[in-house]
Write a protein that holds these residues in place. Structure first.
Motif, mmCIF file in Angstrom:
data_model
loop_
_atom_site.group_PDB
_atom_site.id
_atom_site.type_symbol
_atom_site.label_atom_id
_atom_site.label_comp_id
_atom_site.label_asym_id
_atom_site.label_seq_id
_atom_site.Cartn_x
_atom_site.Cartn_y
_atom_site.Cartn_z
ATOM 1 N N ILE A 1 0.833 -1.203 0.000
ATOM 2 C CA ILE A 1 0.000 0.000 0.000
ATOM 3 C C ILE A 1 0.870 1.256 0.000
ATOM 4 C CG2 ILE A 1 -0.280 0.282 2.511
ATOM 5 C CD1 ILE A 1 -3.164 1.033 2.017
ATOM 6 N N THR A 2 2.046 1.184 0.625
ATOM 7 C CA THR A 2 2.942 2.342 0.629
ATOM 8 C C THR A 2 3.539 2.562 -0.760
ATOM 9 O OG1 THR A 2 3.494 1.845 2.933
ATOM 10 C CG2 THR A 2 4.903 3.414 1.793
ATOM 11 N N VAL A 3 3.935 1.479 -1.429
ATOM 12 C CA VAL A 3 4.460 1.586 -2.803
ATOM 13 C C VAL A 3 3.400 2.181 -3.717
ATOM 14 C CG1 VAL A 3 5.215 0.267 -4.814
ATOM 15 C CG2 VAL A 3 6.163 -0.253 -2.561
ATOM 16 N N ALA A 4 2.151 1.661 -3.614
ATOM 17 C CA ALA A 4 1.075 2.163 -4.459
ATOM 18 C C ALA A 4 0.799 3.641 -4.178
ATOM 19 C CB ALA A 4 -0.193 1.341 -4.222
ATOM 20 N N ALA A 5 0.832 4.007 -2.916
ATOM 21 C CA ALA A 5 0.572 5.407 -2.553
ATOM 22 C C ALA A 5 1.643 6.328 -3.118
ATOM 23 C CB ALA A 5 0.505 5.538 -1.032
ATOM 24 N N VAL A 6 2.880 5.893 -3.083
ATOM 25 C CA VAL A 6 3.979 6.704 -3.623
ATOM 26 C C VAL A 6 3.790 6.902 -5.120
ATOM 27 C CG1 VAL A 6 6.460 6.757 -4.081
ATOM 28 C CG2 VAL A 6 5.627 6.084 -1.816
ATOM 29 N N PRO B 1 9.769 1.831 0.988
ATOM 30 C CA PRO B 1 8.968 2.604 0.022
ATOM 31 C C PRO B 1 8.917 4.096 0.351
ATOM 32 C CG PRO B 1 7.823 0.589 0.669
ATOM 33 C CD PRO B 1 8.992 0.730 1.575
ATOM 34 N N ALA B 2 8.837 4.434 1.650
ATOM 35 C CA ALA B 2 8.802 5.853 2.040
ATOM 36 C C ALA B 2 10.125 6.529 1.713
ATOM 37 C CB ALA B 2 8.495 5.974 3.534
ATOM 38 N N LEU B 3 11.219 5.796 1.844
ATOM 39 C CA LEU B 3 12.529 6.351 1.518
ATOM 40 C C LEU B 3 12.630 6.629 0.014
ATOM 41 C CD1 LEU B 3 15.354 7.103 2.562
ATOM 42 C CD2 LEU B 3 16.045 4.728 2.127
ATOM 43 N N ARG B 4 12.042 5.765 -0.786
ATOM 44 C CA ARG B 4 12.050 5.968 -2.239
ATOM 45 C C ARG B 4 11.271 7.225 -2.621
ATOM 46 N NH1 ARG B 4 10.406 0.813 -5.578
ATOM 47 N NH2 ARG B 4 10.840 2.362 -7.214
ATOM 48 N N ALA B 5 10.231 7.536 -1.832
ATOM 49 C CA ALA B 5 9.437 8.734 -2.133
ATOM 50 C C ALA B 5 10.286 9.991 -2.026
ATOM 51 C CB ALA B 5 8.245 8.813 -1.189
#
Length: 394
Positions: free
Chosen positions: A289-294, A378-382
């Motif tokens: 869900i974090t990947v999709a949100a990003v 995923p948050a770090l990738r954002a």
């Protein structure tokens, strides 16, 4: 420029509710994992409390070695051997001796006669068993050396024999012998050692009653329940080495408790494995869900970065979303498991249970650890998204 905390929370909540089905399924994954963890902790607490209650109802964990010769005279474990035994085995807390007084089976006070389980004990009996003297006193050195006809009784025998009167300094009769009660000890049981009441006398006086014959047994107590198996094995090996022509059999008052402990460990291990799998599944859901949100909010990330939001603030928003899902799933799991456990321990089976803030905190800690850990990458990738490309994206 960073968002105020209320605005950040509102934005995070709208982001989650806009994708309510995906958010709900992710929180449910966390719910299953935390539920298994919480159930494991509850089972451990209940079993531990049950074992503690059983321990409180009997003497402290001890073993009794039975030794006999294959041929020749029976081995005698004298004081020197006992000292060597205690010095050699670290798990031994104390060693005392106890013997059944077979020629005393009933005691009488005035017109009241009661069946009794009579034993002779050494002066350190209380140290080994952990029993408490509730009234009066225990035997002292003078009682043993002067062959005083004094006894202690347990609460059960005192109630049955004296019918509410104080037993202290009262004379009772057993097998034609007059004894004076000097103390009352708490009533406890040791597995199959059940009786209508217990009576204790000194080893020296019991020897007189039996014509010099004693069938003394050693009570060897451990520091804790978990040491009983190790202690039993060590004592058995010591005696076999000391008396190579003898056979040794070990008895314990805690065999059923050790079985309960083993069952608890197996059940806890199984539930812990289920909980770990469920937590991993919940973590995968949070990561997805974090990947999709990003990916869906790339332009929003670019706009926020362009107006002054730092990388840490952008990263924090996505981690906050994962934490909220974890908290929702975790709180629901802890509450549900608590309710089901309460019902199970009052309606289905009777078992000691109370809500443990410590266990609830551990369960919630597991939920937050999964949420933060799964969303971190995923948050770090954002934060690594190019601002210009993000603003040009559709």
């Amino acid at each position: 420029m960073g968002l105020p905390l209320p605005d950040l929370l509102l934005m995070t909540w709208r982001s989650l509710t806009n994708q309510w089905l995906r958010s709900g399924l992710t929180a449910f994954g966390v719910f299953m994992g935390v539920g298994a963890v919480s159930a494991t902790l509850n089972i451990q607490a209940i079993t531990r409390e049950q074992i503690e209650l059983k321990l409180a109802a009997r003497d402290q964990p001890f073993v009794i070695p039975h030794i006999w010769a294959r041929e020749g005279p029976e081995p005698e474990i004298n004081a020197a051997t006992q000292k060597s035994l205690q010095d050699s085995i670290a798990e031994i807390r104390t060693i005392s001796s106890i013997s059944q007084v077979f020629n005393v089976s009933n005691v009488q006070y005035e017109a009241q006669e009661v069946e009794v389980n009579a034993r002779s004990v050494s002066l350190n009996y209380l140290d080994t068993t952990g029993r408490n003297v509730l009234q009066g006193r225990f035997f002292d050195q003078a009682d043993a050396e002067q062959y005083r006809p004094v006894v202690l009784v347990d609460e059960q025998l005192a109630d049955n024999l004296f019918q509410g009167e104080s037993p202290l300094n009262k004379a009772i009769y057993a097998s034609g012998n007059r004894f004076v009660v000097i103390g009352v000890m708490e009533t406890k049981s040791n597995s199959d050692w059940e009786s209508a009441g217990e009576l204790w006398m000194t080893e020296t006086y019991a020897s007189v009653l039996s014509g010099g014959y004693n069938y003394d047994q050693l009570q060897i107590s451990a520091h804790s329940l978990t040491q009983i198996n190790t202690l039993s094995e060590a004592v058995e090996n010591f005696l076999l080495e000391s008396y190579p022509q003898a056979e040794v059999y070990m008895q314990s008052n805690a065999e059923d408790l050790l079985e309960d402990l083993e069952v608890q460990q197996i059940a806890s291990a199984a539930l812990a494995a289920v909980g770990l799998i469920a937590l991993v599944i919940g973590g995968v859901g949070i990561a997805n869900i974090t990947v999709a949100a990003v990916l869906e909010r790339t332009k929003e990330i670019g706009i926020r970065r362009a107006i002054g939001a730092s990388k840490l603030e952008v990263m924090g928003q996505f981690i906050l979303e994962a934490m909220i899902l974890s908290l929702l799933g975790g709180v629901a799991a802890v509450g549900t498991v608590h309710g089901l456990t309460r019902v199970a321990t009052t309606v289905v089976i009777e078992a000691p249970y109370k809500f443990s803030p410590r266990n609830a905190a551990l369960s919630m800690g597991a939920a937050l650890a999964v949420g933060v850990g799964a969303s971190f990458i995923p948050a770090l990738r954002a934060t690594q998204i190019d601002i210009v490309k993000a603003l040009r994206s559709d």
